[in-house]
Design a protein around this motif. Structure first.
Motif, PDB file in Angstrom:
ATOM      1  N   UNK A 181     -32.914 -18.073  60.314  1.00  0.00           N
ATOM      2  CA  UNK A 181     -31.945 -19.088  60.707  1.00  0.00           C
ATOM      3  C   UNK A 181     -30.686 -19.004  59.837  1.00  0.00           C
ATOM      4  N   UNK A 182     -30.875 -18.710  58.549  1.00  0.00           N
ATOM      5  CA  UNK A 182     -29.742 -18.556  57.630  1.00  0.00           C
ATOM      6  C   UNK A 182     -28.837 -17.416  58.107  1.00  0.00           C
ATOM      7  N   UNK A 183     -29.430 -16.303  58.518  1.00  0.00           N
ATOM      8  CA  UNK A 183     -28.636 -15.155  58.987  1.00  0.00           C
ATOM      9  C   UNK A 183     -27.876 -15.486  60.269  1.00  0.00           C
ATOM     10  N   UNK A 184     -28.482 -16.253  61.154  1.00  0.00           N
ATOM     11  CA  UNK A 184     -27.790 -16.651  62.388  1.00  0.00           C
ATOM     12  C   UNK A 184     -26.566 -17.497  62.043  1.00  0.00           C
ATOM     13  N   UNK A 185     -26.776 -18.502  61.199  1.00  0.00           N
ATOM     14  CA  UNK A 185     -25.674 -19.381  60.784  1.00  0.00           C
ATOM     15  C   UNK A 185     -24.633 -18.577  60.000  1.00  0.00           C
ATOM     16  N   UNK A 186     -25.095 -17.720  59.099  1.00  0.00           N
ATOM     17  CA  UNK A 186     -24.181 -16.945  58.263  1.00  0.00           C
ATOM     18  C   UNK A 186     -23.337 -15.984  59.095  1.00  0.00           C
ATOM     19  N   UNK A 187     -23.925 -15.398  60.116  1.00  0.00           N
ATOM     20  CA  UNK A 187     -23.162 -14.496  60.977  1.00  0.00           C
ATOM     21  C   UNK A 187     -22.048 -15.270  61.686  1.00  0.00           C
ATOM     22  N   UNK A 188     -22.388 -16.424  62.243  1.00  0.00           N
ATOM     23  CA  UNK A 188     -21.373 -17.269  62.878  1.00  0.00           C
ATOM     24  C   UNK A 188     -20.282 -17.639  61.862  1.00  0.00           C
ATOM     25  N   UNK A 189     -20.695 -18.097  60.697  1.00  0.00           N
ATOM     26  CA  UNK A 189     -19.736 -18.536  59.679  1.00  0.00           C
ATOM     27  C   UNK A 189     -18.942 -17.370  59.096  1.00  0.00           C
ATOM     28  N   UNK A 190     -19.521 -16.176  59.094  1.00  0.00           N
ATOM     29  CA  UNK A 190     -18.784 -14.993  58.660  1.00  0.00           C
ATOM     30  C   UNK A 190     -17.587 -14.745  59.567  1.00  0.00           C
ATOM     31  N   UNK A 191     -17.798 -14.912  60.871  1.00  0.00           N
ATOM     32  CA  UNK A 191     -16.685 -14.749  61.807  1.00  0.00           C
ATOM     33  C   UNK A 191     -15.692 -15.903  61.706  1.00  0.00           C
ATOM     34  N   UNK A 192     -16.174 -17.093  61.342  1.00  0.00           N
ATOM     35  CA  UNK A 192     -15.261 -18.216  61.076  1.00  0.00           C
ATOM     36  C   UNK A 192     -14.370 -17.848  59.888  1.00  0.00           C
ATOM     37  N   UNK A 193     -14.982 -17.333  58.818  1.00  0.00           N
ATOM     38  CA  UNK A 193     -14.212 -16.914  57.637  1.00  0.00           C
ATOM     39  C   UNK A 193     -13.189 -15.856  58.020  1.00  0.00           C
ATOM     40  N   UNK A 194     -13.635 -14.858  58.756  1.00  0.00           N
ATOM     41  CA  UNK A 194     -12.753 -13.752  59.148  1.00  0.00           C
ATOM     42  C   UNK A 194     -11.574 -14.275  59.975  1.00  0.00           C
ATOM     43  N   UNK A 195     -11.867 -15.068  61.001  1.00  0.00           N
ATOM     44  CA  UNK A 195     -10.814 -15.560  61.883  1.00  0.00           C
ATOM     45  C   UNK A 195      -9.813 -16.453  61.178  1.00  0.00           C
TER      46      UNK A 195
END
Length: 163
Positions: A80-94
């Motif tokens: 679940x952490x990886x799912x959230x982190x992947x989403x948030x990684x793209x938030x950071x990038x964008x």
């Protein structure tokens, strides 16, 4: 009887902020190393640096942020952490790239020289990265508190799906 979730609990926010701050430092240092050592562009260092900081982020969040130390659900929380982190990684990038390109369309990057060093720091890139991290902090906090470190039934449904 179901326990009511207090989303913006002051203790959790402070603990998570300190943990996220450590992760942010790891991310900034990793990004600088990737840029300097491997001659990568600013844009191409954001996601790899974000994912480098995830290891420390998961361990510290599990141990200190949401009282999940004794949950006995580490594998489930990692997924679940990886799912959230992947989403948030793209938030950071964008939220790092879009403001950076907007600023660059009107101004040149601002650099400062580190005293007694040859190294110049790109303040524009650091500022836009911190902006992206701020948006990511909010999405990470809410999603980790309400999804990752809370039993939601998602992990069991996901396991059944991949069997």
């Amino acid at each position: 009887m179901k326990k009511k979730l207090n989303l913006f609990n002051q203790k959790d926010i402070i603990a998570y902020f300190l943990i996220a701050g450590t992760g942010a430092l790891i991310q900034l240092i990793s990004g600088a190393i990737l840029k300097d050592w491997f001659h990568l562009s600013y844009e191409s260092t954001i996601l790899p640096a974000y994912f480098v900081s995830l290891v420390a982020g998961f361990i510290m969040t599990k141990l200190f942020a949401f009282d999940a130390r004794q949950s006995q659900q580490t594998r489930r929380e990692m997924i679940k952490f990886m799912i959230v982190a992947t989403f948030s990684g793209f938030v950071t990038w964008g939220f790092s790239i879009l403001p950076y390109h907007f600023i660059q369309s009107s101004y040149e990057d601002l650099f400062i020289q580190i005293p007694y060093s040859y190294k110049k720091v790109n303040v524009t890139q650091i500022s836009t990265t911190v902006n992206g991290m701020g948006f990511s902090f909010v999405s990470n906090y809410v999603l980790h508190k309400t999804f990752t470190f809370k039993s939601s039934g998602f992990y069991d449904r996901f396991k059944d799906l991949i069997k």
